[in-house]
Motif scaffolding. Structure first.
Motif, PDB file in Angstrom:
ATOM      1  N   GLY A  18     -11.320  -3.368   1.399  1.00 32.48           N
ATOM      2  CA  GLY A  18     -12.165  -3.520   0.214  1.00 32.48           C
ATOM      3  C   GLY A  18     -12.580  -4.952  -0.040  1.00 32.48           C
ATOM      4  O   GLY A  18     -13.713  -5.225  -0.443  1.00 32.48           O
ATOM      5  N   MET A  19     -11.688  -5.895   0.212  1.00 31.02           N
ATOM      6  CA  MET A  19     -12.011  -7.300  -0.025  1.00 31.02           C
ATOM      7  C   MET A  19     -13.076  -7.775   0.962  1.00 31.02           C
ATOM      8  O   MET A  19     -14.016  -8.452   0.583  1.00 31.02           O
ATOM      9  CB  MET A  19     -10.764  -8.178   0.074  1.00 31.02           C
ATOM     10  N   ASN A  20     -12.934  -7.403   2.241  1.00 30.01           N
ATOM     11  CA  ASN A  20     -13.934  -7.787   3.241  1.00 30.01           C
ATOM     12  C   ASN A  20     -15.267  -7.095   3.004  1.00 30.01           C
ATOM     13  O   ASN A  20     -16.310  -7.609   3.383  1.00 30.01           O
ATOM     14  CB  ASN A  20     -13.444  -7.476   4.655  1.00 30.01           C
ATOM     15  N   ALA A  21     -15.225  -5.925   2.372  1.00 31.38           N
ATOM     16  CA  ALA A  21     -16.447  -5.169   2.104  1.00 31.38           C
ATOM     17  C   ALA A  21     -17.111  -5.607   0.800  1.00 31.38           C
ATOM     18  O   ALA A  21     -18.143  -5.060   0.414  1.00 31.38           O
ATOM     19  CB  ALA A  21     -16.134  -3.675   2.054  1.00 31.38           C
ATOM     20  N   GLY A  22     -16.502  -6.575   0.094  1.00 36.85           N
ATOM     21  CA  GLY A  22     -17.093  -7.077  -1.142  1.00 36.85           C
ATOM     22  C   GLY A  22     -16.791  -6.231  -2.362  1.00 36.85           C
ATOM     23  O   GLY A  22     -17.459  -6.344  -3.382  1.00 36.85           O
ATOM     24  N   GLU A  62     -11.603  -4.346  -5.486  1.00 37.84           N
ATOM     25  CA  GLU A  62     -10.210  -4.120  -5.116  1.00 37.84           C
ATOM     26  C   GLU A  62     -10.154  -3.324  -3.825  1.00 37.84           C
ATOM     27  O   GLU A  62     -11.041  -2.537  -3.522  1.00 37.84           O
ATOM     28  CB  GLU A  62      -9.493  -3.364  -6.235  1.00 37.84           C
ATOM     29  N   CYS A  63      -9.078  -3.511  -3.077  1.00 33.22           N
ATOM     30  CA  CYS A  63      -8.881  -2.783  -1.827  1.00 33.22           C
ATOM     31  C   CYS A  63      -7.887  -1.643  -2.042  1.00 33.22           C
ATOM     32  O   CYS A  63      -7.059  -1.701  -2.953  1.00 33.22           O
ATOM     33  CB  CYS A  63      -8.363  -3.740  -0.749  1.00 33.22           C
ATOM     34  N   TRP A  64      -7.923  -0.660  -1.175  1.00 32.60           N
ATOM     35  CA  TRP A  64      -6.993   0.475  -1.227  1.00 32.60           C
ATOM     36  C   TRP A  64      -5.551  -0.007  -1.164  1.00 32.60           C
ATOM     37  O   TRP A  64      -4.665   0.586  -1.759  1.00 32.60           O
ATOM     38  CB  TRP A  64      -7.276   1.458  -0.077  1.00 32.60           C
ATOM     39  N   CYS A  65      -5.294  -1.116  -0.467  1.00 34.53           N
ATOM     40  CA  CYS A  65      -3.913  -1.579  -0.294  1.00 34.53           C
ATOM     41  C   CYS A  65      -3.311  -2.117  -1.594  1.00 34.53           C
ATOM     42  O   CYS A  65      -2.089  -2.219  -1.703  1.00 34.53           O
ATOM     43  CB  CYS A  65      -3.819  -2.622   0.808  1.00 34.53           C
ATOM     44  N   ALA A  66      -4.139  -2.440  -2.578  1.00 31.39           N
ATOM     45  CA  ALA A  66      -3.633  -2.957  -3.852  1.00 31.39           C
ATOM     46  C   ALA A  66      -2.793  -1.917  -4.592  1.00 31.39           C
ATOM     47  O   ALA A  66      -1.989  -2.269  -5.448  1.00 31.39           O
ATOM     48  CB  ALA A  66      -4.792  -3.417  -4.728  1.00 31.39           C
ATOM     49  N   SER A  67      -2.949  -0.649  -4.237  1.00 32.89           N
ATOM     50  CA  SER A  67      -2.169   0.407  -4.897  1.00 32.89           C
ATOM     51  C   SER A  67      -0.804   0.609  -4.240  1.00 32.89           C
ATOM     52  O   SER A  67       0.017   1.370  -4.745  1.00 32.89           O
ATOM     53  CB  SER A  67      -2.946   1.723  -4.892  1.00 32.89           C
ATOM     54  N   LEU A  68      -0.550  -0.085  -3.121  1.00 35.58           N
ATOM     55  CA  LEU A  68       0.726   0.026  -2.420  1.00 35.58           C
ATOM     56  C   LEU A  68       1.646  -1.118  -2.815  1.00 35.58           C
ATOM     57  O   LEU A  68       1.184  -2.176  -3.229  1.00 35.58           O
ATOM     58  CB  LEU A  68       0.490   0.004  -0.904  1.00 35.58           C
ATOM     59  N   PRO A  69       2.962  -0.941  -2.651  1.00 34.85           N
ATOM     60  CA  PRO A  69       3.895  -2.028  -2.978  1.00 34.85           C
ATOM     61  C   PRO A  69       3.647  -3.247  -2.085  1.00 34.85           C
ATOM     62  O   PRO A  69       3.430  -3.094  -0.883  1.00 34.85           O
ATOM     63  CB  PRO A  69       5.277  -1.432  -2.692  1.00 34.85           C
ATOM     64  N   PRO A  70       3.691  -4.457  -2.635  1.00 34.73           N
ATOM     65  CA  PRO A  70       3.458  -5.669  -1.835  1.00 34.73           C
ATOM     66  C   PRO A  70       4.709  -6.075  -1.053  1.00 34.73           C
ATOM     67  O   PRO A  70       5.351  -7.086  -1.327  1.00 34.73           O
ATOM     68  CB  PRO A  70       3.087  -6.708  -2.888  1.00 34.73           C
ATOM     69  N   VAL A  71       5.059  -5.271  -0.067  1.00 32.54           N
ATOM     70  CA  VAL A  71       6.294  -5.468   0.693  1.00 32.54           C
ATOM     71  C   VAL A  71       6.089  -6.376   1.905  1.00 32.54           C
ATOM     72  O   VAL A  71       6.966  -7.142   2.269  1.00 32.54           O
ATOM     73  CB  VAL A  71       6.855  -4.101   1.152  1.00 32.54           C
ATOM     74  N   LEU A  72       4.918  -6.296   2.540  1.00 35.14           N
ATOM     75  CA  LEU A  72       4.669  -7.029   3.774  1.00 35.14           C
ATOM     76  C   LEU A  72       3.536  -8.020   3.616  1.00 35.14           C
ATOM     77  O   LEU A  72       2.584  -7.780   2.884  1.00 35.14           O
ATOM     78  CB  LEU A  72       4.280  -6.052   4.890  1.00 35.14           C
ATOM     79  N   SER A  73       3.626  -9.108   4.360  1.00 32.01           N
ATOM     80  CA  SER A  73       2.506 -10.039   4.413  1.00 32.01           C
ATOM     81  C   SER A  73       1.694  -9.730   5.666  1.00 32.01           C
ATOM     82  O   SER A  73       2.143  -8.986   6.537  1.00 32.01           O
ATOM     83  CB  SER A  73       3.013 -11.477   4.439  1.00 32.01           C
ATOM     84  N   VAL A  74       0.531 -10.326   5.769  1.00 33.18           N
ATOM     85  CA  VAL A  74      -0.304 -10.138   6.953  1.00 33.18           C
ATOM     86  C   VAL A  74       0.469 -10.692   8.148  1.00 33.18           C
ATOM     87  O   VAL A  74       1.037 -11.783   8.067  1.00 33.18           O
ATOM     88  CB  VAL A  74      -1.648 -10.876   6.799  1.00 33.18           C
ATOM     89  N   PRO A  75       0.521  -9.946   9.250  1.00 35.49           N
ATOM     90  CA  PRO A  75       1.297 -10.419  10.397  1.00 35.49           C
ATOM     91  C   PRO A  75       0.792 -11.773  10.886  1.00 35.49           C
ATOM     92  O   PRO A  75      -0.397 -11.970  11.064  1.00 35.49           O
ATOM     93  CB  PRO A  75       1.092  -9.337  11.456  1.00 35.49           C
ATOM     94  N   GLU A  76       1.720 -12.720  11.061  1.00 36.19           N
ATOM     95  CA  GLU A  76       1.347 -14.076  11.445  1.00 36.19           C
ATOM     96  C   GLU A  76       0.583 -14.110  12.769  1.00 36.19           C
ATOM     97  O   GLU A  76      -0.351 -14.877  12.936  1.00 36.19           O
ATOM     98  CB  GLU A  76       2.617 -14.926  11.556  1.00 36.19           C
ATOM     99  N   ALA A  77       0.968 -13.264  13.705  1.00 40.74           N
ATOM    100  CA  ALA A  77       0.297 -13.231  15.005  1.00 40.74           C
ATOM    101  C   ALA A  77      -1.129 -12.720  14.897  1.00 40.74           C
ATOM    102  O   ALA A  77      -1.921 -12.912  15.803  1.00 40.74           O
ATOM    103  CB  ALA A  77       1.082 -12.351  15.974  1.00 40.74           C
TER     104      ALA A  77
END
Length: 63
Positions: A20-24, A27-42
């Motif tokens: 959703g953020m890249n699409a402008g 809010e993105c669909w992921c905002a409704s999920l728990p913020p457990v993980l960060s974007v993978p560093e790799a």
């Protein structure tokens, strides 16, 4: 979320999906999920698809 062309490719499974953020969107669909993980560093700047992110959150919760 409205029907928008895919903006991302999941680094885990290769599925195409819309961030959703890249699409402008406000809010993105992921905002409704728990913020457990960060974007993978790799894979900086990439996100997991809904299926992989949900799976990874479940795995993290079981630890």
């Amino acid at each position: 979320m409205k029907n928008v062309a895919p903006t991302n490719v999941c680094p885990a499974c290769g599925a195409r999906f819309t961030c959703g953020m890249n699409a402008g969107m406000a809010e993105c669909w992921c905002a409704s999920l728990p913020p457990v993980l960060s974007v993978p560093e790799a894979h900086a700047g990439q996100c997991y698809c809904p299926e992989c992110l949900t799976k990874k959150i479940g795995e993290a919760a079981r630890r």
